[in-house]
Each structure stands twice: as C-alpha cells, then as structure tokens.
Enzyme design. Structure first.
Site, mmCIF file in Angstrom:
data_model
loop_
_atom_site.group_PDB
_atom_site.id
_atom_site.type_symbol
_atom_site.label_atom_id
_atom_site.label_comp_id
_atom_site.label_asym_id
_atom_site.label_seq_id
_atom_site.Cartn_x
_atom_site.Cartn_y
_atom_site.Cartn_z
ATOM 1 N N ASP A 26 55.885 48.302 74.063
ATOM 2 C CA ASP A 26 56.456 48.432 72.716
ATOM 3 C C ASP A 26 57.656 49.144 72.651
ATOM 4 O OD1 ASP A 26 56.270 48.295 69.981
ATOM 5 O OD2 ASP A 26 55.257 50.480 69.871
ATOM 6 N N HIS A 50 49.080 55.832 66.338
ATOM 7 C CA HIS A 50 50.389 55.076 66.788
ATOM 8 C C HIS A 50 51.322 55.537 65.856
ATOM 9 C CE1 HIS A 50 52.437 51.907 69.341
ATOM 10 N NE2 HIS A 50 53.194 51.916 68.178
ATOM 11 N N HIS A 61 55.638 56.146 64.369
ATOM 12 C CA HIS A 61 56.775 56.010 64.611
ATOM 13 C C HIS A 61 57.763 56.960 64.062
ATOM 14 C CE1 HIS A 61 57.099 51.321 66.134
ATOM 15 N NE2 HIS A 61 56.159 52.019 66.679
ATOM 16 N N CYS A 120 66.774 53.484 69.480
ATOM 17 C CA CYS A 120 67.892 54.142 69.774
ATOM 18 C C CYS A 120 68.545 55.110 68.676
ATOM 19 C CB CYS A 120 68.883 53.048 69.996
ATOM 20 S SG CYS A 120 70.607 53.548 70.443
#
Lengths: 310, 310
Positions: free
Chosen positions: A26, A218, A220, A251
């Site tokens: 991922d 999960h 982010h 990033c």
C-alpha cells in the site's frame, strides 16, 4: 532523543497487538518513485528482521493499473522469507489467484469498497458486483488452504458521496466476511475518520456479532487523526492494526498527503501503552530512515524524524 | 479535500473545549526566525477573528533569554484586542509582573518545572526555590485581580532524569495550585507522553481532589503522540487544551522536531468528535498557512498541509 518510550501499563487495552505492515504494497503503490525490486526485497527482509510478523508484499493486479508494483512476480521470487512470517499478496480476481497459486503464495487479500462510487472507479463494478467477483476467489483460496483478508475501502466516507452510513459499511463488511474472509480490514482510505466515528463503527459491528477479533483497522494520516483513531480502536478491543513503515505512501507536503499511519509512530504508542508487539523499534526506525533515503525524501513519521540520524 | 470533518457525536466527552492558543508565545519562541512585530500583531488578530478566545501573546522574560520575544512591550502596545478574548502573558518573576501591570495585562502565566534538573537549567533554582520565587508573584497578581495560569514543565519525563514519577508531578502541581493559580497546564515539554501515562497522571490528580476542571493539557508532537494523548485527556474530562496554530515551534525535519500540537489538527478532531470549540476551522487553517509562508517553510500540521492552497 529517547530511543524507546516510557511504558505505562494501561488498563482496558489488549495485551498484544499484531502490526500488519502494508508499506511494501500500500505504501510503495502510492509513491511517485518506482523502487527497484532489490530494494523492495531488502525492505521486506529488514521488516521481518525487525520483528514484524505480517508483511503485505505486493499486488497481483494488472501492471497497467499499478506500475509501481509491476515487478510482483520477480519480487516474490527474489524476496527473503522468514519462518513464522506471513507475506500476503493482493489479488483482484480469479486470474490473480491463479498467478498467486502458481507462485506459492499462501496468504492473499482482496479489496472491496463500501461505497458505490469507489467500487465503480476502482473495480468498475457495483458494490453487489464486486461480491460476485470475489466469491469464487475466496472460495477457491479457502479450498487451497490460503488465508484470506478482505479490505474494505471508504468505511467512513468517500470524496464523492460524503460520509458513509455506518449501517452500509457494516452490511458490506459482513458480506465480505460471509464470503469466507478470515479477517476484515476497515479502511479509512482518505483519512476522514475521527475517534468517535471509529468507536461507533466498531460498536455497530459488535452489535451484529462481528467482534473485534475478526476486524483490523487501517488509518491514513491525511488530517493527523490516525493514531488517535487507533487508540479508540484499541479501546474497543482491536488487536490487528495496519501501518506503513516510515509512513510510506504519503509524501509530506505533496499535492495529496494521504499517507498511511507510520508503523514507527504506532509502535511507539503501543509500547508506551504497555501493549506488546514483538517489534524491535530501533531496527524499525532504521528501516524507515533507510527507505526514506532510498526515496530521496524525509519520512513523514514523527518518530523517524526524531530518532534517525541523531 | 474536505474542509470540515464529519461530526459523530461521541459519548463520554466534554460538550465544549477551550482551545488555549500558544502559537504567538510558545510557538514563536521556539522558531529560529525572528518574526517582525507587525506580523505577530496580525497573527494574534487573525487568531481572535478565527474564534480563539485565549491567545497567549508573548513573554516578559529578559530579552537576553528569548530574543524571539524581545519585542513584547511593543507587541502589547500594537496588537489588536477583541472583546471577550484573553491574551495571557508569560511572567517569570516580580519584575516581570511589574512590567505586566504597567502594560495593562490582565492575564499572566508563570512557568515551573516538575523536575530538579530542568528547574535548575531553566530557572537556575531548585523545585522548592521556584515556588519561593512564584509565591509573591501569584499573590500580588491575584490582589490585582489578574487571572493566573501555572505551567508545569516535564510532567512525564525529562531528558536528564528519565520518566518523572507521577507522585512528583502531582506534588509539584498541587504546590503551584496552592499558590493561587487559577489553572494548571500539564506540559509534556519533550513529547514523551503516551495516552496511558496521561490517563494515569490525571487519575492521580483526581485522587488528590484536583479534578479536570482546574487542569489543562499541553502536548508536543515530537513522537506523533499529541492528538492520541489529547483524546485520553478528553476522556478524563479535560476541557482546556493547549495548541499552537500551524504547529508553530516545531519545524519538520529540523534537528529537534519538538513542535506543539497543531491547533488545526486538534480542532479537526474536536469537531469530528462533536465537541464544540467556537473556532472557525477554515479561518484557522488560512492563518496557519499564512504564518508558514511568513516563516518561509511548510507547516507541520497535517490539516494545514491537506487543506491549504488546494
């Protein structure tokens, strides 16, 4: 700088958590750079040496869709394997399953969507249609003795439909489990979850007899909420948490900072809470920093930033 | 990108939280750049316009120690003030109090240390000695009708002594309150707290009859734990949370990434949890991004990164 957090045993949390490492798949799938296969193999070797016991290695989707992982077969041939470590591979359909079986893969993951728009965009199918595609994959994988993880994307919301109704996420998640998945990973694909939302979703699953033992989370870190969300999940008994070493896949300061929760930041919190992981944090931080150097940019992980190179 | 989080009302948390903004003082004090006084005044004006009701403006310590805030008197003369907003000023001793009174300041903060080493290094006094210094300051400030906040640094650990024993933090904190402080802000100066440590400390205060109503929490995001720590504090009933707009005070990827929790990330979580703040998140994000541009570097706030300029 400290190398390890202070440990303060914390009542009401699981004794042990399995960190499900998603960086090589991922993470790298969402990096602009195409990483050489030898670097990927070394990354996976380092992660296993650091004590991670589940490392999602790559994806057998068509290379056209994910050029970053076009070397999947090569990688599966080249990467080191350690006894007791699982190396799941993403598989989209029966053709992918055939390839996985031919390559000796023992753990696969399928990936569905909780929302119609993302199912359509990601799989070119409706939510019901994706189940028809997955059913024979899961059935055959189980017959072959494979372990199957089901990913569910957009569990909290998606950019087109707004917040995902909790009952909709629970319904689609139960359908995935009913196909025969061993575990369901609840994906906050765009980072929009906050801790109360996580608690409400897990409570809704529990009310339908899907306890925390069959679920993973999960998150982010798009809006910085991933670790607070994880704490809320731990308080609901979740024992499998997905994370990406060095925060691979996001990033900092990029156009769309949709990075995964960094494994190092997660392990720091878990060890601080007195939750065992079996992970050697120093070795993990070294891996995150090493990989960031391969990518030619700093890691977005706060722990890697604080500890590496000092 | 979303502009506001989804709100999921979350049982067991305070209905409303006061965000105590420390960016102009604690943030700018720890930035390498010296920011012009007009920019500071504009920052404070923007923060108040965004709905923040407590904005720590500056510090009246000797300019030799904190050159970044050497313009304190100028700033206090120049900055805009909004009705109903408090603008506390840090005051180290009686001379500082004299200056504060002469400048018409109505809210002050004193700053003590929970550990001997940091008391010695920061104040050149023992922990007991700092109390002797603060006692007349707090007494006179109270006589003058000022509101007094006590900061306590190194509540969870310091780099020289390791973890701070909880009973030590509670003892020093109670001494500060006993001097007459209206509020005690528990500082995680080096970012070493994890959520179970926070819960244990707040429980220990509560066991000594210092409930959450007299306490504030102050986290640094050095190891990425600040927001998870805040969640643990909210679950213990804390209603005052310190934060720094745009994460001022911690440049990402700097030698020592010891930034404050970013106000934007905090407000995102609070609104997601259904906790009211009175803050206009969009205006706040704009302020964080504007200030980062003044400093010539990206903000470490995930929310500012995700939302600004897109």
């Amino acid at each position: 700088m400290m190398r390890e957090p202070y440990t303060v045993p914390t009542p009401g949390l699981p004794e042990r958590v399995t960190v499900y490492e998603v960086g090589p798949r991922d993470g790298l799938q969402n990096e602009a750079a195409i990483v050489p296969v030898e670097v990927k193999a070394e990354l996976i070797g380092r992660l296993a040496a650091a004590g991670l016991t589940t490392i999602e290695a790559t994806s057998l989707v068509h290379p056209k869709w994910v050029p970053q992982l076009a070397d999947a077969e090569q990688l599966l041939g080249a990467m080191p394997r350690r006894a007791g470590v699982r190396y799941p591979v993403l598989v989209p359909n029966e053709r992918g399953l055939d390839r996985a079986l031919a390559l000796g893969v023992t753990d696969i993951a399928i990936f569905g969507s909780a929302t119609e728009t993302f199912a359509q965009r990601n799989l070119n199918r409706s939510v019901a249609g994706q189940m028809e595609m997955f059913a024979p994959v899961v059935a055959r994988a189980r017959q072959e003795g494979m372990r199957v993880r089901g990913y569910l994307s957009m569990c909290y919301g998606d950019p087109w439909e707004g917040p995902t109704p909790i009952e909709r996420t629970v319904a689609v998640g139960r359908d995935l489990l009913a196909l025969g998945c061993d575990e369901l990973s609840l994906g906050d694909t765009t980072g929009v979850a906050t801790p109360g939302h996580v608690a409400a979703l897990l409570d809704a699953f529990a009310a339908c007899d899907v306890g925390p033992g069959r679920l993973a989370v999960h998150f982010h870190d798009t809006y910085g909420q991933a670790l607070a969300n994880t704490l809320a999940a731990l308080q609901r008994g979740i024992t499998v948490v997905d994370a990406s070493t060095g925060g691979l896949g996001g990033c900092p300061f990029a156009e769309s900072a949709t990075g995964n929760l960094a494994t190092e930041d997660l392990v720091w919190m878990l060890h601080g809470l007195g939750v065992q992981t079996g992970v050697d944090l120093a070795a993990l931080v070294e891996t995150g920093a090493w990989m960031a150097a391969r990518l030619g940019r700093p890691s977005p992980s706060r722990v890697v930033q604080a500890l590496s190179g000092k």
